[in-house]
Design a protein around this motif. Structure first.
Motif, PDB file in Angstrom:
ATOM      1  N   MET A   1       0.833  -1.196   0.000  1.00  0.00           N
ATOM      2  CA  MET A   1       0.000   0.000   0.000  1.00  0.00           C
ATOM      3  C   MET A   1       0.871   1.251   0.000  1.00  0.00           C
ATOM      4  N   ARG A   2       0.351   2.311  -0.572  1.00  0.00           N
ATOM      5  CA  ARG A   2       1.003   3.618  -0.494  1.00  0.00           C
ATOM      6  C   ARG A   2       0.300   4.402   0.609  1.00  0.00           C
ATOM      7  N   ILE A   3       1.044   4.709   1.659  1.00  0.00           N
ATOM      8  CA  ILE A   3       0.460   5.312   2.860  1.00  0.00           C
ATOM      9  C   ILE A   3       1.073   6.691   3.101  1.00  0.00           C
ATOM     10  N   LEU A   4       0.207   7.663   3.348  1.00  0.00           N
ATOM     11  CA  LEU A   4       0.629   9.008   3.710  1.00  0.00           C
ATOM     12  C   LEU A   4       0.384   9.214   5.193  1.00  0.00           C
ATOM     13  N   ALA A  64      -3.945   5.001   1.696  1.00  0.00           N
ATOM     14  CA  ALA A  64      -4.358   5.287   3.068  1.00  0.00           C
ATOM     15  C   ALA A  64      -3.680   6.560   3.555  1.00  0.00           C
ATOM     16  N   VAL A  65      -4.403   7.294   4.408  1.00  0.00           N
ATOM     17  CA  VAL A  65      -3.874   8.497   5.042  1.00  0.00           C
ATOM     18  C   VAL A  65      -4.106   8.366   6.545  1.00  0.00           C
ATOM     19  N   VAL A  66      -3.120   8.801   7.338  1.00  0.00           N
ATOM     20  CA  VAL A  66      -3.243   8.815   8.797  1.00  0.00           C
ATOM     21  C   VAL A  66      -2.975  10.240   9.264  1.00  0.00           C
ATOM     22  N   ALA A  81      -7.751  17.054  -0.449  1.00  0.00           N
ATOM     23  CA  ALA A  81      -6.673  16.671  -1.368  1.00  0.00           C
ATOM     24  C   ALA A  81      -6.628  15.170  -1.613  1.00  0.00           C
ATOM     25  N   PHE A  82      -7.039  14.368  -0.610  1.00  0.00           N
ATOM     26  CA  PHE A  82      -6.926  12.909  -0.738  1.00  0.00           C
ATOM     27  C   PHE A  82      -8.225  12.226  -0.298  1.00  0.00           C
ATOM     28  N   PRO A  83      -9.345  12.532  -0.940  1.00  0.00           N
ATOM     29  CA  PRO A  83     -10.639  12.044  -0.456  1.00  0.00           C
ATOM     30  C   PRO A  83     -10.876  10.554  -0.694  1.00  0.00           C
ATOM     31  N   ASP A  84     -10.163   9.958  -1.638  1.00  0.00           N
ATOM     32  CA  ASP A  84     -10.450   8.566  -2.006  1.00  0.00           C
ATOM     33  C   ASP A  84      -9.682   7.545  -1.189  1.00  0.00           C
TER      34      ASP A  84
END
Length: 329
Positions: A1-4, A64-66, A81-84
């Motif tokens: 996964m690409r996680i921010l 994913a964003v945390v 900016a990252f709604p999805d």
């Protein structure tokens, strides 16, 4: 996964980035980069969140964003900016308007009215919680896959508050000098906390499994005496525990919760009966695992010994013994 990870340099957000890297995920940390470093294997993009999204992140698709922010405008712009992405927002148990109900859950406890501005007028737990409520609402309304996590006291290596850290340090001192350790009555009051690494691991797992909903993130309530027994085990100590009544501690100007001349992590009359008695059955079923706090103690002590400038709040050993001497006459 690409996680921010929005942050990634201090305590929980850094632990999340570290756990995600260890599992082989592609991790980007977005932070100002002035409070610490990101874990090895994670990329740093410098971002002051009062400003626009940096060009390095524009049009990047994250799985994913945390986010751990308490500033509504910061959360609003990041969700837009990252709604999805799967969105994990780390909130707080301070969002609840009811702290008296024992065994409350996110489904049963009412929330504070949100404060949607970025200003905390008096820096109180209520206004902090109300700003977090506003942030939660922004995530739920703007993110395709929202997860809201509400921790209580987060503890373990890297803890910048020094509250739980007081206890491993104090028991380690007791193991060396043989003197008693002062504890507040009643010794069996319930307490709840969570190791930062357990919370971080669960946050990564929740992103992997696309877990959504609202969850309190602490251990089940445990008597303070049981917690202190685990701390003693982890510190290799078996001191006399000298229990002192709250009114006596007040007479000797001993404060609660944190700060100089305090007994950290003792909430006493600062909170209602429900503050540390949340029912976390649903959280444990969703995957949060709680390690023995003896292990947390051992690892916290190792971190303290390797970090001479780590913060430890509370009574000094001399102040503690002076209080005990006065109480015992």
């Amino acid at each position: 996964m690409r996680i921010l990870v929005l942050g990634g340099t201090v305590f929980l957000s850094r632990a999340v980035a570290e756990a995600a890297v260890a599992r082989g995920h592609d991790v980007t940390c977005a932070a100002r980069g002035v409070s610490g470093t990101v874990p090895d294997g994670a990329a740093l993009v410098r971002w002051d969140r009062a400003e626009a999204v940096p060009s390095e992140l524009v049009d990047v698709q994250f799985d994913a964003v945390v986010d751990v922010s308490r500033i509504p405008s910061h959360v609003r712009s990041a969700v837009a900016a990252f709604p999805d992405a799967h969105w994990t927002f780390v909130s707080t148990v301070n969002v609840y308007a009811d702290s008296a109900t024992v065994g409350g859950t996110p489904a049963t406890l009412p929330l504070l009215d949100p404060i949607e501005t970025d200003e905390d007028p008096n820096s109180s737990p209520d206004t902090y919680g109300a700003m977090k409520v506003a942030c939660e609402n922004l995530v739920r309304s703007g993110a395709a896959s929202p997860l809201v996590i509400r921790p209580g006291l987060i503890v373990g290596p890297g803890d910048p508050s020094g509250r739980f850290t007081y206890w491993p340090a104090r028991f380690a001192q007791a193991a060396e000098d043989g003197l008693p350790v002062l504890v507040p009555e009643p010794v069996d009051d319930p307490v709840q906390l969570v190791d930062v690494r357990d919370l971080a691991e669960w946050i990564v797992t929740a992103a992997e499994q696309d877990t959504t909903g609202d969850f309190d993130a602490v251990c089940p309530p445990v008597p303070r005496s049981e917690l202190l027994a685990q701390v003693a085990d982890g510190a290799g100590a078996d001191p006399e525990l000298a229990a002192v009544a709250p009114e006596t501690l007040a007479e000797h100007e001993v404060a609660q919760w944190s700060g100089p001349r305090s007994i950290p992590f003792w909430a006493g009359d600062l909170v209602d009966a429900g503050f540390m008695t949340h029912d976390v059955t649903s959280t444990l079923e969703a995957g949060l695992k709680i390690r023995p706090f003896a292990d947390t103690t051992r690892d916290t002590l190792a971190w303290l010994r390797a970090t001479p400038d780590a913060k430890v709040t509370g009574l000094t050993r001399d102040e503690e013994q002076e209080v005990l001497a006065a109480v015992r006459g």
